[in-house]
Design an enzyme around this catalytic site. Structure first.
Site, PDB file in Angstrom:
ATOM      1  N   ARG A  28      38.614  29.776  39.445  1.00 44.25           N
ATOM      2  CA  ARG A  28      37.611  30.822  39.729  1.00 44.25           C
ATOM      3  C   ARG A  28      37.124  30.774  41.180  1.00 44.25           C
ATOM      4  O   ARG A  28      35.946  31.034  41.446  1.00 44.25           O
ATOM      5  CB  ARG A  28      36.392  30.706  38.801  1.00 44.25           C
ATOM      6  N   ARG A  32      31.638  34.761  41.443  1.00 44.44           N
ATOM      7  CA  ARG A  32      30.243  35.162  41.697  1.00 44.44           C
ATOM      8  C   ARG A  32      29.436  34.201  42.555  1.00 44.44           C
ATOM      9  O   ARG A  32      28.390  34.566  43.067  1.00 44.44           O
ATOM     10  CB  ARG A  32      29.518  35.370  40.364  1.00 44.44           C
ATOM     11  N   ARG A  41      32.434  43.324  44.626  1.00 42.79           N
ATOM     12  CA  ARG A  41      32.338  43.805  43.241  1.00 42.79           C
ATOM     13  C   ARG A  41      31.396  45.003  43.165  1.00 42.79           C
ATOM     14  O   ARG A  41      31.663  45.972  42.453  1.00 42.79           O
ATOM     15  CB  ARG A  41      31.870  42.688  42.308  1.00 42.79           C
ATOM     16  N   ASP A  78      42.331  39.011  35.504  1.00 49.62           N
ATOM     17  CA  ASP A  78      41.748  38.374  34.325  1.00 49.62           C
ATOM     18  C   ASP A  78      42.819  38.226  33.260  1.00 49.62           C
ATOM     19  O   ASP A  78      43.790  38.987  33.243  1.00 49.62           O
ATOM     20  CB  ASP A  78      40.580  39.203  33.775  1.00 49.62           C
ATOM     21  N   TYR A 155      40.356  36.521  21.655  1.00 48.34           N
ATOM     22  CA  TYR A 155      39.537  37.662  22.107  1.00 48.34           C
ATOM     23  C   TYR A 155      39.907  38.933  21.349  1.00 48.34           C
ATOM     24  O   TYR A 155      39.042  39.728  20.978  1.00 48.34           O
ATOM     25  CB  TYR A 155      39.695  37.874  23.617  1.00 48.34           C
TER      26      TYR A 155
HETATM   27  O1  CP3 Z   1      40.527  31.599  39.254  1.00 55.05           O
HETATM   28  C1  CP3 Z   1      40.386  32.659  39.892  1.00 55.05           C
HETATM   29  O2  CP3 Z   1      39.687  32.749  40.919  1.00 55.05           O
HETATM   30  C2  CP3 Z   1      41.188  33.890  39.476  1.00 55.05           C
HETATM   31  C3  CP3 Z   1      40.505  34.836  38.697  1.00 55.05           C
HETATM   32  C4  CP3 Z   1      40.266  34.641  37.206  1.00 55.05           C
HETATM   33  C5  CP3 Z   1      39.237  35.336  36.539  1.00 55.05           C
HETATM   34  N1  CP3 Z   1      39.364  35.118  35.208  1.00 55.05           N
HETATM   35  C6  CP3 Z   1      38.245  36.199  37.180  1.00 55.05           C
HETATM   36  C7  CP3 Z   1      36.987  36.469  36.470  1.00 55.05           C
HETATM   37  C8  CP3 Z   1      40.970  33.920  36.245  1.00 55.05           C
HETATM   38  C9  CP3 Z   1      42.139  32.945  36.412  1.00 55.05           C
HETATM   39  C10 CP3 Z   1      40.393  34.240  34.984  1.00 55.05           C
HETATM   40  C11 CP3 Z   1      40.896  33.724  33.708  1.00 55.05           C
HETATM   41  C12 CP3 Z   1      40.096  33.918  32.504  1.00 55.05           C
HETATM   42  N2  CP3 Z   1      39.412  35.027  32.110  1.00 55.05           N
HETATM   43  C13 CP3 Z   1      40.014  32.978  31.451  1.00 55.05           C
HETATM   44  C14 CP3 Z   1      40.716  31.662  31.424  1.00 55.05           C
HETATM   45  C15 CP3 Z   1      40.136  30.677  32.351  1.00 55.05           C
HETATM   46  C16 CP3 Z   1      38.840  30.108  31.892  1.00 55.05           C
HETATM   47  O3  CP3 Z   1      37.854  30.303  32.617  1.00 55.05           O
HETATM   48  O4  CP3 Z   1      38.841  29.452  30.864  1.00 55.05           O
HETATM   49  C17 CP3 Z   1      39.193  33.528  30.450  1.00 55.05           C
HETATM   50  C18 CP3 Z   1      38.796  32.869  29.146  1.00 55.05           C
HETATM   51  C19 CP3 Z   1      38.834  34.826  30.865  1.00 55.05           C
HETATM   52  C20 CP3 Z   1      38.057  35.833  30.114  1.00 55.05           C
HETATM   53  C21 CP3 Z   1      36.812  36.156  30.791  1.00 55.05           C
HETATM   54  N3  CP3 Z   1      36.727  36.816  31.995  1.00 55.05           N
HETATM   55  C22 CP3 Z   1      35.492  35.849  30.377  1.00 55.05           C
HETATM   56  C23 CP3 Z   1      35.162  35.093  29.114  1.00 55.05           C
HETATM   57  C24 CP3 Z   1      34.648  36.381  31.329  1.00 55.05           C
HETATM   58  C25 CP3 Z   1      33.160  36.443  31.259  1.00 55.05           C
HETATM   59  C26 CP3 Z   1      32.550  35.104  31.379  1.00 55.05           C
HETATM   60  C27 CP3 Z   1      32.105  34.895  32.777  1.00 55.05           C
HETATM   61  O5  CP3 Z   1      32.479  33.889  33.391  1.00 55.05           O
HETATM   62  O6  CP3 Z   1      31.344  35.763  33.225  1.00 55.05           O
HETATM   63  C28 CP3 Z   1      35.430  36.936  32.367  1.00 55.05           C
HETATM   64  C29 CP3 Z   1      34.964  37.579  33.601  1.00 55.05           C
HETATM   65  C30 CP3 Z   1      35.521  37.087  34.893  1.00 55.05           C
HETATM   66  N4  CP3 Z   1      36.820  36.819  35.146  1.00 55.05           N
HETATM   67  C31 CP3 Z   1      34.783  36.917  36.090  1.00 55.05           C
HETATM   68  C32 CP3 Z   1      35.695  36.538  37.086  1.00 55.05           C
HETATM   69  C33 CP3 Z   1      35.425  36.288  38.550  1.00 55.05           C
HETATM   70  C34 CP3 Z   1      33.302  37.172  36.255  1.00 55.05           C
HETATM   71  C35 CP3 Z   1      33.066  38.644  36.150  1.00 55.05           C
HETATM   72  C36 CP3 Z   1      32.073  39.161  37.149  1.00 55.05           C
HETATM   73  O7  CP3 Z   1      32.364  39.163  38.363  1.00 55.05           O
HETATM   74  O8  CP3 Z   1      31.012  39.610  36.697  1.00 55.05           O
END
Ligand code: CP3
Length: 355
Positions: A28, A32, A41, A78, A155
């Site tokens: 990540r 944020r 964003r 994502d 999911y």
């Molecule tokens: O690593 C990176 O920088 C690449 C980007 C990346 C994101 N999601 C961006 C993201 C990667 C590799 C993911 C994978 C992802 N997404 C996973 C597996 C990795 C992990 O963290 O276990 C999962 C389970 C998801 C599903 C997902 N996406 C959830 C559950 C959420 C909401 C929870 C949260 O952290 O807010 C997201 C949103 C998400 N994906 C964000 C980002 C930067 C935050 C969204 C925002 O900017 O508001």
């Protein structure tokens, strides 16, 4: 023509080849905790719109590389782009995480799921990969990724995040053949998706199995690992004259590392609940290891972060095959200077473990 790779430490470490120091990136890393990410964003309008806009997705992918001396970029996207393209109705509600409008619960729901064309419905992801490769100009390699079939399935069946996995475990125990049909179609979609990312320019591939740790050992093998092995077997392993390493990461999967290594992957992600020395013994140096600083260690003051980095490096010990990372994604409320302290500590402290 693509520019030659200037820094291949990450790819070399994944193949357990010698490097002068331990390479690193952060799960990540575009997220944020960075004010510039929040600004982009806001410009995009929402998280999903950001993912679907290749220019802006490229912009945020490069942001952490401009701030920190990182050794890899990861595609900004994502794991839920795949179910989104399978028409289950994905939305991200601000501060609430993902919501799926039409959860997959019955045999008829599974029958309706298409295998999306990665250059069709998911073309925006491939366009982002191509654009990022161009803009990186060979600075560091680009990681492509997808969720594991089990994790993406949770999911799709639950309709969002879950604590107890009521619906998918109901299926696992009550209708396992249906669950296998679902995991099969997700696996086919994921393989097409990852292979298209490699064709578009991804130089390594990571599979995120965030919820594999919620399974019993027997169910982990049957419902998660088996499908990740199909991905390892089916993903393109060579591109542009180089090996494309595959990294598997099961959060909470510390006790299964040897089984995961048996899939034939190149590297394993390790979360912070497993000591890297134990992980290394478990896999007998057959695969590289990636991890595993507790993401909450970044709440500590910089001097303590440096001490915790030293502990992780010491735990892996001397020799090659370690990619430094957090044990899971960076928290959104971590000060960016604390991430800097971690990055600088890895640069300063890791050379003594190589050579
Ligand atoms: O690593 C990176 O920088 C690449 C980007 C990346 C994101 N999601 C961006 C993201 C990667 C590799 C993911 C994978 C992802 N997404 C996973 C597996 C990795 C992990 O963290 O276990 C999962 C389970 C998801 C599903 C997902 N996406 C959830 C559950 C959420 C909401 C929870 C949260 O952290 O807010 C997201 C949103 C998400 N994906 C964000 C980002 C930067 C935050 C969204 C925002 O900017 O508001």
């Amino acid at each position: 023509m693509t520019a030659p790779l200037q820094n291949d430490l990450f790819l070399r470490a994944l193949l357990r080849q010698p490097t002068p120091r331990t390479p690193l990136w952060m799960m990540r890393q575009a997220g944020r905790y960075l004010p510039e990410y929040r600004a982009t964003r806001a410009k995009a309008g929402s998280f999903l719109k950001l993912c679907m806009n290749p220019e802006l997705a490229c912009e945020v992918t490069l942001q952490p590389l401009d701030r920190y001396r990182l050794d890899a970029a990861i595609l900004f996207s994502d794991i839920l782009t795949v179910p989104h393209a399978m028409n289950v109705g994905l939305e991200f509600e601000a501060g609430e995480g993902p919501k799926i409008a039409r959860p997959v619960r019955t045999a008829a729901d599974i029958d309706k799921l298409p295998v999306p064309d990665p250059e069709g419905e998911l073309r925006y992801v491939m366009d982002a990969v191509r654009l990022i490769r161009r803009e990186l100009r060979g600075r560091v390699p680009l990681i492509g990724f997808a969720g594991s079939p089990w994790t993406v399935g949770t999911y799709m069946v639950e309709g969002g995040g879950s604590k107890n996995f009521q619906h998918i475990k109901g299926m696992l125990y009550g209708a396992p053949r249906e669950l296998h049909r679902l995991l099969d179609v997700i696996t086919r979609a994921t393989l097409a998706y990852l292979n298209a990312q490699v064709a578009a320019g991804a130089q390594a591939v990571m599979v995120f199995d965030t919820w594999g740790g919620a399974l019993t050992p027997a169910d982990y093998r049957e419902f998660s690992l088996r499908y990740m092995k199909r991905i390892v077997d089916g993903v393109t392993r060579e591109s542009e004259g180089r090996r494309v390493p595959v990294i598997l990461f099961t959060k909470g999967g510390g006790q299964w590392l040897a089984d995961m290594a048996d899939t034939g992957c190149d590297a394993l992600g390790v979360d912070w609940t497993t000591d890297l020395a134990d992980a290394r013994r478990a896999v007998q140096d057959r695969v590289a290891l990636q991890g595993n600083l507790d993401p909450s260690a970044l709440y500590a003051p910089p001097a303590e972060i440096r001490a915790q980095v030293a502990r992780v490096l010491e735990s892996y010990g001397k020799g090659h095959g370690h990619v430094f990372n957090l044990g899971h994604g960076i928290h959104p409320d971590v000060p960016p200077e604390h991430a800097l302290a971690m990055v600088e500590a890895v640069h300063e402290l890791s050379p003594q473990y190589h050579g």
